[in-house]
Design a protein around this motif. Structure first.
Motif, PDB file in Angstrom:
ATOM      1  N   UNK A  68      -4.342   8.438  -8.876  1.00 56.66           N
ATOM      2  CA  UNK A  68      -3.209   7.963  -9.678  1.00 56.66           C
ATOM      3  C   UNK A  68      -1.944   7.798  -8.826  1.00 56.66           C
ATOM      4  N   UNK A  69      -1.973   8.323  -7.613  1.00 56.99           N
ATOM      5  CA  UNK A  69      -0.803   8.155  -6.736  1.00 56.99           C
ATOM      6  C   UNK A  69      -0.977   7.011  -5.743  1.00 56.99           C
ATOM      7  N   UNK A  86      -3.336   2.362  15.832  1.00 60.72           N
ATOM      8  CA  UNK A  86      -3.816   1.513  14.741  1.00 60.72           C
ATOM      9  C   UNK A  86      -3.221   1.997  13.425  1.00 60.72           C
ATOM     10  N   UNK A  87      -3.096   1.067  12.495  1.00 63.64           N
ATOM     11  CA  UNK A  87      -2.644   1.332  11.134  1.00 63.64           C
ATOM     12  C   UNK A  87      -3.635   0.642  10.210  1.00 63.64           C
ATOM     13  N   UNK A  88      -4.101   1.379   9.207  1.00 65.71           N
ATOM     14  CA  UNK A  88      -5.047   0.806   8.239  1.00 65.71           C
ATOM     15  C   UNK A  88      -4.624   1.219   6.844  1.00 65.71           C
ATOM     16  N   UNK A  89      -4.919   0.387   5.847  1.00 70.90           N
ATOM     17  CA  UNK A  89      -4.641   0.806   4.470  1.00 70.90           C
ATOM     18  C   UNK A  89      -5.552   1.955   4.072  1.00 70.90           C
ATOM     19  N   UNK A  90      -4.967   2.915   3.353  1.00 73.56           N
ATOM     20  CA  UNK A  90      -5.744   4.029   2.814  1.00 73.56           C
ATOM     21  C   UNK A  90      -6.168   3.639   1.415  1.00 73.56           C
ATOM     22  N   UNK A  91      -7.450   3.677   1.139  1.00 66.23           N
ATOM     23  CA  UNK A  91      -7.934   3.096  -0.110  1.00 66.23           C
ATOM     24  C   UNK A  91      -8.619   4.054  -1.053  1.00 66.23           C
ATOM     25  N   UNK A  92      -9.442   4.901  -0.542  1.00 65.15           N
ATOM     26  CA  UNK A  92     -10.283   5.651  -1.455  1.00 65.15           C
ATOM     27  C   UNK A  92     -10.195   7.127  -1.127  1.00 65.15           C
ATOM     28  N   UNK A  93     -10.787   7.901  -1.984  1.00 62.08           N
ATOM     29  CA  UNK A  93     -10.766   9.330  -1.731  1.00 62.08           C
ATOM     30  C   UNK A  93     -12.050   9.941  -2.277  1.00 62.08           C
ATOM     31  N   UNK A  94     -12.434  11.024  -1.674  1.00 57.58           N
ATOM     32  CA  UNK A  94     -13.590  11.777  -2.159  1.00 57.58           C
ATOM     33  C   UNK A  94     -13.063  12.784  -3.182  1.00 57.58           C
ATOM     34  N   UNK A 150       0.839  -1.201   0.000  1.00 62.48           N
ATOM     35  CA  UNK A 150       0.000   0.000   0.000  1.00 62.48           C
ATOM     36  C   UNK A 150       0.874   1.252   0.000  1.00 62.48           C
ATOM     37  N   UNK A 151       0.481   2.218  -0.809  1.00 64.98           N
ATOM     38  CA  UNK A 151       1.290   3.439  -0.910  1.00 64.98           C
ATOM     39  C   UNK A 151       1.013   4.404   0.239  1.00 64.98           C
ATOM     40  N   UNK A 152      -0.219   4.363   0.762  1.00 58.73           N
ATOM     41  CA  UNK A 152      -0.599   5.307   1.804  1.00 58.73           C
ATOM     42  C   UNK A 152      -1.298   4.552   2.939  1.00 58.73           C
ATOM     43  N   UNK A 153      -1.106   5.027   4.141  1.00 63.63           N
ATOM     44  CA  UNK A 153      -1.696   4.387   5.318  1.00 63.63           C
ATOM     45  C   UNK A 153      -2.386   5.423   6.190  1.00 63.63           C
ATOM     46  N   UNK A 154      -3.471   4.998   6.813  1.00 66.43           N
ATOM     47  CA  UNK A 154      -4.042   5.776   7.916  1.00 66.43           C
ATOM     48  C   UNK A 154      -3.302   5.401   9.197  1.00 66.43           C
ATOM     49  N   UNK A 155      -2.875   6.394   9.919  1.00 63.03           N
ATOM     50  CA  UNK A 155      -2.297   6.174  11.239  1.00 63.03           C
ATOM     51  C   UNK A 155      -3.247   6.793  12.260  1.00 63.03           C
TER      52      UNK A 155
END
Lengths: 150, 150
Positions: free
Chosen positions: B134-135, A123-131, A50-55
């Motif tokens: 895209x990122x 906690x750490x979670x994968x960041x998946x979507x965006x508005x 995963x490129x981005x994570x929620x911390x």
């Protein structure tokens, strides 16, 4: 109800709150490390994909909560704490999206930290979507930006 | 360390876990209510200006945590819990982005719920930014999607 327990600690360049870029529109480009406690290492399996994570982390030095918050982005008005990212919250939870640069065992090298050094991570979670930006309204912050305060 | 305390409760259409659309790519369009406890109402000031909110909530019916998670999106492999949204986490924290439809006093009418009815809410924050698609890399989930499992 549960009692929070750290699963990791942040190693960031910020030893004092005053050093952290402030305000909800602030850019956070700081690089650092999230060091996961060894006992939780199996929980990291496949996270490097995963490129981005929620911390989700704990404001462990914030003091008592206040339902009214005045923040640097809009210093002349107060807002409800839940309409801000003020640290002084009923549950002292912080939330940051970081970019995962690489993983070495229990060490996550990340960009985008806005926490103090030694902050406990819950906690750490994968960041998946965006508005999509065009669907987003940003309330008082957009007003403050338009008024040239930011 | 802190002990979690509810600031609100979710009223959602889901009385059982099996009714909630599963998987990290699932669409959550359910409408419902987040009812904030009266004592926290001042914390909502100006929240109606934001179109989307982060809701941090507690998996209050998840049972013991497991560092290894097998999820409906990818049923034949296990992943580390921190690379999934499995409910069985060391700190039982859930995170959902909802659209705020309107506020009536302590009642937030929202779209996008994926929690069980009566779930305790720990924090509400304005949702502000997004990472351009895209990122974004989405690891094992993208693989599972390409393999046609989703």
């Amino acid at each position: 109800m549960f009692a929070s327990q750290p699963i990791a600690y942040v190693h960031s360049p910020y030893s004092e709150t005053s050093a952290i870029p402030k305000g909800m529109g602030a850019k956070h480009e700081a690089e650092g490390i999230i060091e996961v406690l060894r006992e939780f290492e199996p929980g990291l399996k496949d996270i490097e994909g995963f490129s981005h994570l929620y911390i989700i982390w704990e404001f462990d030095r914030a003091g008592e909560f206040s339902l009214s918050a005045t923040v640097p982005t809009d210093p002349n008005r107060s807002h409800g704490v839940f309409a801000t990212r003020s640290p002084r919250r009923p549950n002292p939870l912080g939330l940051t999206v970081v970019e995962l640069l690489r993983r070495e065992g229990t060490t996550l090298h990340v960009r985008g930290l806005d926490m103090l050094d030694r902050t406990p991570v819950l906690d750490i979670k994968p960041y998946l979507s965006s508005i999509p930006m065009e669907k987003l309204r940003r309330g008082w912050l957009a007003e403050a930006e338009q008024a040239g305060k930011v």
